[in-house]
Design an enzyme around this catalytic site. Structure first.
Site, PDB file in Angstrom:
ATOM      1  N   CYS A   1     -46.262 -32.635 -23.518  1.00  0.00           N
ATOM      2  CA  CYS A   1     -47.300 -33.661 -23.563  1.00  0.00           C
ATOM      3  C   CYS A   1     -48.407 -33.070 -24.413  1.00  0.00           C
ATOM      4  O   CYS A   1     -48.402 -31.884 -24.709  1.00  0.00           O
ATOM      5  CB  CYS A   1     -47.859 -33.949 -22.176  1.00  0.00           C
ATOM      6  SG  CYS A   1     -46.626 -34.566 -21.018  1.00  0.00           S
TER       7      CYS A   1
ATOM      8  N   ARG B   1     -46.174 -34.953 -29.552  1.00  0.00           N
ATOM      9  CA  ARG B   1     -45.758 -34.261 -28.331  1.00  0.00           C
ATOM     10  C   ARG B   1     -45.269 -35.220 -27.242  1.00  0.00           C
ATOM     11  O   ARG B   1     -44.791 -34.779 -26.195  1.00  0.00           O
ATOM     12  CB  ARG B   1     -46.904 -33.409 -27.794  1.00  0.00           C
ATOM     13  CG  ARG B   1     -47.388 -32.358 -28.782  1.00  0.00           C
ATOM     14  CD  ARG B   1     -48.516 -31.553 -28.212  1.00  0.00           C
ATOM     15  NE  ARG B   1     -48.084 -30.717 -27.115  1.00  0.00           N
ATOM     16  CZ  ARG B   1     -47.572 -29.501 -27.233  1.00  0.00           C
ATOM     17  NH1 ARG B   1     -47.447 -28.974 -28.423  1.00  0.00           N
ATOM     18  NH2 ARG B   1     -47.199 -28.817 -26.179  1.00  0.00           N
TER      19      ARG B   1
ATOM     20  N   TRP C   1     -45.114 -37.281 -22.436  1.00  0.00           N
ATOM     21  CA  TRP C   1     -43.668 -37.374 -22.569  1.00  0.00           C
ATOM     22  C   TRP C   1     -43.106 -37.165 -21.170  1.00  0.00           C
ATOM     23  O   TRP C   1     -43.214 -36.083 -20.596  1.00  0.00           O
ATOM     24  CB  TRP C   1     -43.126 -36.323 -23.528  1.00  0.00           C
ATOM     25  CG  TRP C   1     -41.707 -36.607 -23.873  1.00  0.00           C
ATOM     26  CD1 TRP C   1     -41.246 -37.658 -24.608  1.00  0.00           C
ATOM     27  CD2 TRP C   1     -40.559 -35.855 -23.479  1.00  0.00           C
ATOM     28  NE1 TRP C   1     -39.877 -37.607 -24.700  1.00  0.00           N
ATOM     29  CE2 TRP C   1     -39.426 -36.508 -24.027  1.00  0.00           C
ATOM     30  CE3 TRP C   1     -40.369 -34.706 -22.737  1.00  0.00           C
ATOM     31  CZ2 TRP C   1     -38.141 -36.049 -23.840  1.00  0.00           C
ATOM     32  CZ3 TRP C   1     -39.070 -34.247 -22.557  1.00  0.00           C
ATOM     33  CH2 TRP C   1     -37.976 -34.916 -23.112  1.00  0.00           C
TER      34      TRP C   1
ATOM     35  N   ASN D   1     -50.069 -30.635 -19.283  1.00  0.00           N
ATOM     36  CA  ASN D   1     -48.848 -30.483 -20.073  1.00  0.00           C
ATOM     37  C   ASN D   1     -48.040 -29.357 -19.435  1.00  0.00           C
ATOM     38  O   ASN D   1     -48.575 -28.271 -19.228  1.00  0.00           O
ATOM     39  CB  ASN D   1     -49.197 -30.120 -21.519  1.00  0.00           C
ATOM     40  CG  ASN D   1     -47.984 -29.630 -22.293  1.00  0.00           C
ATOM     41  OD1 ASN D   1     -46.860 -30.100 -22.062  1.00  0.00           O
ATOM     42  ND2 ASN D   1     -48.188 -28.693 -23.193  1.00  0.00           N
ATOM     43  N   GLY D   2     -46.773 -29.613 -19.128  1.00  0.00           N
ATOM     44  CA  GLY D   2     -45.937 -28.557 -18.547  1.00  0.00           C
ATOM     45  C   GLY D   2     -45.144 -29.090 -17.375  1.00  0.00           C
ATOM     46  O   GLY D   2     -45.029 -30.301 -17.174  1.00  0.00           O
TER      47      GLY D   2
ATOM     48  N   GLU E   1     -23.353 -19.497 -35.934  1.00  0.00           N
ATOM     49  CA  GLU E   1     -24.601 -19.964 -36.555  1.00  0.00           C
ATOM     50  C   GLU E   1     -25.593 -18.801 -36.712  1.00  0.00           C
ATOM     51  O   GLU E   1     -26.271 -18.676 -37.731  1.00  0.00           O
ATOM     52  CB  GLU E   1     -25.200 -21.100 -35.698  1.00  0.00           C
ATOM     53  CG  GLU E   1     -26.594 -21.561 -36.075  1.00  0.00           C
ATOM     54  CD  GLU E   1     -26.712 -22.169 -37.467  1.00  0.00           C
ATOM     55  OE1 GLU E   1     -25.692 -22.280 -38.173  1.00  0.00           O
ATOM     56  OE2 GLU E   1     -27.844 -22.495 -37.855  1.00  0.00           O
TER      57      GLU E   1
ATOM     58  N   LYS F   1     -27.138 -17.624 -40.269  1.00  0.00           N
ATOM     59  CA  LYS F   1     -28.593 -17.559 -40.529  1.00  0.00           C
ATOM     60  C   LYS F   1     -28.956 -16.201 -41.100  1.00  0.00           C
ATOM     61  O   LYS F   1     -29.710 -16.101 -42.053  1.00  0.00           O
ATOM     62  CB  LYS F   1     -29.412 -17.788 -39.244  1.00  0.00           C
ATOM     63  CG  LYS F   1     -29.491 -19.198 -38.715  1.00  0.00           C
ATOM     64  CD  LYS F   1     -30.310 -20.149 -39.533  1.00  0.00           C
ATOM     65  CE  LYS F   1     -29.490 -20.862 -40.563  1.00  0.00           C
ATOM     66  NZ  LYS F   1     -28.769 -22.030 -40.229  1.00  0.00           N
TER      67      LYS F   1
ATOM     68  N   GLU G   1     -27.602 -15.709 -44.763  1.00  0.00           N
ATOM     69  CA  GLU G   1     -28.162 -16.521 -45.849  1.00  0.00           C
ATOM     70  C   GLU G   1     -29.604 -16.176 -46.187  1.00  0.00           C
ATOM     71  O   GLU G   1     -30.005 -16.334 -47.331  1.00  0.00           O
ATOM     72  CB  GLU G   1     -27.964 -18.028 -45.616  1.00  0.00           C
ATOM     73  CG  GLU G   1     -28.796 -18.685 -44.556  1.00  0.00           C
ATOM     74  CD  GLU G   1     -28.584 -20.205 -44.530  1.00  0.00           C
ATOM     75  OE1 GLU G   1     -28.677 -20.770 -43.444  1.00  0.00           O
ATOM     76  OE2 GLU G   1     -28.336 -20.822 -45.581  1.00  0.00           O
TER      77      GLU G   1
ATOM     78  N   HIS H   1      -8.524  -8.262 -30.910  1.00  0.00           N
ATOM     79  CA  HIS H   1      -7.371  -8.564 -31.775  1.00  0.00           C
ATOM     80  C   HIS H   1      -7.613  -8.110 -33.211  1.00  0.00           C
ATOM     81  O   HIS H   1      -6.969  -8.593 -34.135  1.00  0.00           O
ATOM     82  CB  HIS H   1      -7.061 -10.062 -31.721  1.00  0.00           C
ATOM     83  CG  HIS H   1      -6.673 -10.516 -30.346  1.00  0.00           C
ATOM     84  ND1 HIS H   1      -5.473 -10.171 -29.772  1.00  0.00           N
ATOM     85  CD2 HIS H   1      -7.343 -11.221 -29.416  1.00  0.00           C
ATOM     86  CE1 HIS H   1      -5.400 -10.669 -28.548  1.00  0.00           C
ATOM     87  NE2 HIS H   1      -6.537 -11.311 -28.300  1.00  0.00           N
TER      88      HIS H   1
ATOM     89  N   LYS I   1     -30.673 -26.545 -50.979  1.00  0.00           N
ATOM     90  CA  LYS I   1     -30.797 -27.293 -49.727  1.00  0.00           C
ATOM     91  C   LYS I   1     -29.701 -28.349 -49.614  1.00  0.00           C
ATOM     92  O   LYS I   1     -29.140 -28.571 -48.552  1.00  0.00           O
ATOM     93  CB  LYS I   1     -32.189 -27.926 -49.654  1.00  0.00           C
ATOM     94  CG  LYS I   1     -32.475 -28.653 -48.348  1.00  0.00           C
ATOM     95  CD  LYS I   1     -32.564 -27.672 -47.187  1.00  0.00           C
ATOM     96  CE  LYS I   1     -32.658 -28.364 -45.839  1.00  0.00           C
ATOM     97  NZ  LYS I   1     -32.278 -27.442 -44.757  1.00  0.00           N
TER      98      LYS I   1
END
Ligand code: M6R
Length: 609
Positions: free
Chosen positions: A2, A27, A74, A98-99, A482, A486, A489, A505, A604
């Site tokens: 929030c 938020r 939220w 918020n939290g 992934e 990262k 790259e 293996h 990109k």
């Protein structure tokens, strides 16, 4: 997630609060509200929906000022209703929050037994009653707040004002972001710097367990132990480029930090929060077609392919549909088998990747239903597919994809649940429970981001190593892939992702005291098996960089370095554990001094085969 703001000073508080909330609306926007001092007491105005609804509700209203707090919500606990909108009130106390308060149920029971009456379904309301209760033990406001905070468990940032006090604005931080802005005869509080940057560039970022007590002229800060903490404001010197990068040195880091928000926006789009079910109302594929689907093929490249590998588990487990994930560049040159009962999901951030586009065209020729999942609306892949859905990641500029990945997985998670409902492979209750868990994801990702300093230190120790291994099993296997992608790259270090069970293996031959192995481990059905794989590496002198749940003492014990992760529902662990992968690659690249946002040899959008 929030957004909160607060103001004390000579300006009209409603203008400052609305301006700040506009910049914090990212938020959350389930409801919004303000509490502003007016003619001797605080008046609260709230509205369900986006900020424009609050603006309408405030139209024509005048406040005598000089103090107020505001909130954009939220929803996590309780639906998007007026009763659940902030600010909340009890006695003289008004707060915005918020939290998440983890022990709110037990606190609520205790407060009810003491005669407190609750009006909302939120966890927040216990805080306001707790402060009200503590006021009964003495009228020192700061002290009452401090005592109340000691009883809360969870993460929170709060703005507090009192009905009979126009001279003090209180701000509390513990685990959720909050800053104090220092102006001439005025003070501001906000969840994020841009909310107040129009008024001042002098900022005190509050630390955890701190309470700021601000008047127009000064702001004193104490910690929860009641010690005064001397703090000097920092000057925020953001040039145009930094404003563009949100103050971060690279787009990649900015985009990593945007994830709680963009995941939230993506989730918001595809769930019906009132009914806690998936919502794909605009999907141009008839339900009858989805009902008849017998096979799913996910086609994608690079990071999007890894998002597909995570989703494969979701589609098979939730919807019970055999699912395969194909590298688009391979798929199009095989002789794929697809027909009208095949659903091809083409995942592409840019929507322009040539190989994925080729796979889409081939799938359509074969008569399959092709659904595009992209981040760019006007792009070719959605245009050429039978139907399209979109992540809400916003513009991703860093060549290393970050926020696109986590929003893709979030969307595919909801889509798998949607198809599970259509196919009746899950009950509505089970789907709702999964959706409910998903709503905590932005918060979990925010918690994960808090490991940044720890990961930076790790990167400083290991950036000179020549090669890395990343291992994980099941849902964390694609995360290992992934993580390795990262690292290679942007830092140009050789890195390999492997399914932990496969190490013996072959690749285990590479393990020695010079090889850091990032081990992704989470509690779950095969925890012991993964731990055996990690122990096999340790037995061969590999350097274990353990990433596991905070309380995992077994992993911690055999790790050279250990990054504790927040406890997350099993199906959401890939999203939570991806964050340290991104940060580790980023900080290693910073140490190596590479061109992080535009690494060599890459682009990109890969529009050539
Ligand atoms: O735009 P797309 O998602 O189709 O792009 C696919 C890959 O080119 C992309 O994910 C690439 O692997 C990223 N640079 C990874 O960070």
């Amino acid at each position: 997630m929030c957004g909160i703001v607060g103001y004390i000073g000579p300006r009209e508080p409603e203008g400052v609060l609305l301006e700040g909330l506009k910049r914090l609306e990212y938020r959350g926007y389930d409801s919004a509200g303000v509490a502003i001092f007016n003619k001797g007491k605080v008046e609260i105005v709230r509205a369900v929906g986006k900020l424009t609804q609050l603006e309408k509700a405030l139209k024509g209203k005048r406040f005598s000022g000089p103090i107020g707090i505001g909130h954009t919500r939220w929803a996590t606990h309780g639906k998007s209703t007026l009763e659940n909108a902030h600010p909340h009130t009890a006695g003289k106390v008004k707060i915005v929050h918020n939290g998440i308060i983890e022990n709110y149920i037990e606190l609520k029971d205790d407060l009810i037994s003491k005669g407190h009456k609750f009006l909302s379904e939120t966890d927040t309301e216990v805080i306001v009653h707790l402060i009200d209760e503590e006021l009964k033990r003495g009228d020192n406001r700061g002290e009452a707040i401090r005592r109340a905070m000691l009883r809360l468990k969870g993460a929170y940032a709060l703005g507090v004002i009192f009905d009979d006090d126009e001279k003090h604005l209180y701000a509390i931080r513990n685990g959720a972001p909050l800053i104090v802005g220092v102006g001439e005869h005025e003070h501001f509080i906000a969840s994020d710097i841009p909310a107040i940057l129009n008024y001042t560039n002098k900022v005190i970022p509050l630390r955890d367990e701190e309470i700021a007590i601000c008047t127009q002229e000064e702001c004193s800060i104490m910690d929860f132990k009641n010690g005064n903490v001397p703090r000097t404001p920092q000057k925020i010197e953001w040039d145009a480029e930094m404003v563009e990068k949100g103050g971060y040195p690279h787009y990649m880091l900015k985009e990593i930090h945007e994830q709680p928000r963009v995941i939230m926006e993506t989730i918001d789009k595809y769930i019906d929060k009132d009914r806690m079910v998936p919502s794909f109302d605009d999907l141009k594929i008839p339900v009858s077609t989805l009902k008849d689907i017998e096979r799913i093929e996910i086609v994608a490249c690079g990071t999007s392919y890894y998002a597909g590998l995570v989703a494969e588990y979701y589609f098979e487990e939730f919807a019970r549909i055999p699912t395969e994930v194909q590298l688009a560049s391979e798929y199009r040159y095989r002789h794929p088998v697809a027909n009208k009962r095949t659903l091809i999901i083409a995942v592409s951030q840019s929507g322009e990747t040539a190989d994925t586009l080729g796979a889409v065209r081939m799938g359509r020729e074969l008569g399959a239903t092709v659904l595009a999942l992209s981040n760019v609306r006007e792009s070719t892949i959605p245009r050429e597919s039978s139907a399209a859905i979109y992540t809400e990641a916003g513009l991703e500029i860093g060549v290393a994809s970050t926020k696109a990945f986590t929003t893709q997985i979030s969307t595919l998670f909801i889509l798998a649940l949607h198809i599970a409902l259509i196919k009746k492979t899950m009950t509505k209750e089970a789907v709702s429970e999964a959706i409910h868990e998903l709503t905590a994801l932005p918060w979990l990702v925010e918690q994960s981001l808090k490991r940044e300093t720890l990961i930076k230190q790790l990167a400083e120790k290991f950036y000179n190593y020549r090669a890395f291994f990343y291992i994980g099993r099941q849902l964390l296997y694609p995360v290992a892939l992934e993580g390795a992608l990262k690292l290679k790259e942007i830092s140009y270090i050789s890195a390999e992702g492997y399914a932990a069970g496969e190490m013996k293996h072959g690749p285990i031959a590479l393990v020695d005291q010079e090889l850091p192995v990032v081990c992704l481990v989470t509690p779950g059905p095969i925890y012991d098996k993964v731990m055996s794989n990690v122990e096999e590496i340790q037995a061969r002198d590999g350097i274990i960089l353990g990433i596991g749940e905070a309380g995992d003492s077994r992993l911690k014990k055999i790790s050279r370095e250990f990054i504790p992760m927040p406890k997350a529902p099993y199906h959401l662990t890939p999203l939570v554990y991806t964050i340290p992968m991104q940060l580790l690659a980023y900080f290693i690249a910073v140490k190596k001094g590479t061109d992080i946002d535009q690494p060599k040899n890459l682009a990109k959008s890969v529009t050539v085969e």
